[in-house]
Design a protein around this motif. Structure first.
Motif, mmCIF file in Angstrom:
data_model
loop_
_atom_site.group_PDB
_atom_site.id
_atom_site.type_symbol
_atom_site.label_atom_id
_atom_site.label_comp_id
_atom_site.label_asym_id
_atom_site.label_seq_id
_atom_site.Cartn_x
_atom_site.Cartn_y
_atom_site.Cartn_z
ATOM 1 N N GLU A 1 0.838 -1.204 0.000
ATOM 2 C CA GLU A 1 0.000 0.000 0.000
ATOM 3 C C GLU A 1 0.880 1.265 0.000
ATOM 4 O O GLU A 1 0.644 2.211 -0.755
ATOM 5 C CB GLU A 1 -0.872 -0.041 1.256
ATOM 6 C CG GLU A 1 -1.803 1.114 1.416
ATOM 7 C CD GLU A 1 -3.244 0.757 1.110
ATOM 8 O OE1 GLU A 1 -3.504 -0.358 0.616
ATOM 9 O OE2 GLU A 1 -4.091 1.610 1.334
ATOM 10 N N PRO B 1 -7.404 -7.201 -0.696
ATOM 11 C CA PRO B 1 -7.278 -6.019 -1.545
ATOM 12 C C PRO B 1 -8.549 -5.705 -2.328
ATOM 13 O O PRO B 1 -9.433 -6.548 -2.458
ATOM 14 C CB PRO B 1 -6.139 -6.421 -2.490
ATOM 15 C CG PRO B 1 -6.228 -7.904 -2.565
ATOM 16 C CD PRO B 1 -6.704 -8.372 -1.221
ATOM 17 N N GLU C 1 -4.368 -9.840 4.144
ATOM 18 C CA GLU C 1 -4.646 -8.887 3.064
ATOM 19 C C GLU C 1 -5.952 -9.227 2.369
ATOM 20 O O GLU C 1 -6.214 -10.394 2.056
ATOM 21 C CB GLU C 1 -3.497 -8.930 2.050
ATOM 22 C CG GLU C 1 -3.559 -7.821 1.023
ATOM 23 C CD GLU C 1 -2.343 -7.842 0.113
ATOM 24 O OE1 GLU C 1 -1.302 -7.279 0.510
ATOM 25 O OE2 GLU C 1 -2.421 -8.432 -0.983
#
Ligand SMILES: [Zn+2]
Length: 290
Positions: free
Chosen positions: A147, A197, A195
């Motif tokens: 990120e 995303p 994670e």
């Protein structure tokens, strides 16, 4: 409010609750007809009669043994955010909320940002002598490396950041308090970062699985309870709307399979929900009211 599971506790620190956006502006796929048969479950606490979304902006304070872990840091004070009036050079009483939990800024050991949008990094820093300095002097600040690299190299001034990368992320790196982590990082025994995303390139959720009780601090994978019924409705703030939808379904399935309490970053009180599934459709019931 406090969830308490033996030596694990989760407190909420609420910065603000407001009617920010029209549902049709924030969720381009929003269709009022699709929820007409159950809008009484959302109105008025989560949705107004004229289809404005009511959202809370809050942090979660997770206490795991000796560690005080602050998850997401809201909008912050005195930040220049001219595009959103309520946030522009604001004076929130957020730190009083932290004090009410029994923690001082010095007591925070870890600050964990689920992602680097403007409403999740604000209290990372505070203004002193015209300089942005870390609000939590003894904390390690954990950011997704993926990120961070994305916003550093490609999209530093993206609309979702509104200047927050410069005043709330880079000063932490300059102070030497930033650490960059990836999926699978263990914050504490039974507290693991994963994670998911889509909303952003390296969005994290924090899975708590300890003492037989489970919860997921899910950031902005789900913004609003309406998306539990319609996980395909991505927000205008999503980096990749398709991936965001896939991650939302993954998260909701995970909650169903594990029985985890879902604790997102923007649900109004009671802030947490248990997810159920009928066929391919998800539903929810509220967690304990506090
Ligand atoms: Zn957010």
């Amino acid at each position: 409010m406090r969830y308490s599971w033996g030596e694990l506790e989760v407190d909420i620190i609420c910065e603000s609750v407001a009617e920010f956006f029209l549902a049709s502006e924030f969720f381009p796929q929003f269709d009022a007809n699709a929820i007409v048969h159950r809008r009484e479950r959302l109105q008025p606490d989560f949705l107004t009669s004229d289809n404005r979304l009511r959202l809370s902006i809050h942090s979660w304070l997770l206490r795991a043994g000796d560690l005080n872990i602050l998850i997401d840091t809201c909008v912050g004070n005195q930040k220049k955010r001219p595009s959103i009036t309520q946030w522009n050079q604001a004076e929130f009483s957020y730190l009083d909320g932290l004090t009410e939990t029994g923690c001082s800024v010095e007591d925070i050991d870890i600050v964990m940002c689920t992602h680097l949008h403007v409403d999740h990094v604000g209290w990372n820093t505070r203004l002193e002598d015209n300089r942005w300095i870390p609000t939590f002097p003894n904390a390690r600040y954990l950011f997704s490396g993926k990120e961070y690299e994305y916003y550093l190299s490609q999209n530093r001034m993206s609309p979702a950041n509104r200047g927050s990368f410069d005043d709330s992320v880079l000063p932490i790196v300059a102070a030497g308090q930033a650490e960059f982590i990836g999926s699978g990082y263990t914050l504490a025994p039974g507290v693991i970062v994963q994670e998911m995303p889509g909303h952003t390139p390296g969005h994290f959720v924090i899975r708590i699985e300890r003492n037989g009780l489970r919860a997921i601090l899910s950031g902005d994978v789900v913004h609003h309870p309406i998306q539990i019924w319609h996980p395909e409705w991505a927000s205008v703030a999503c980096w990749d709307p398709q991936a965001a939808g896939r991650s939302r379904i993954e998260l909701l399935n995970l909650c169903v399979e594990s029985g985890a309490l879902l604790l997102p970053a923007h649900f109004c009180s009671p802030h947490g929900a248990k997810i159920t599934k009928y066929g391919s459709d998800f539903d929810f019931r509220w967690g304990e009211k506090y």
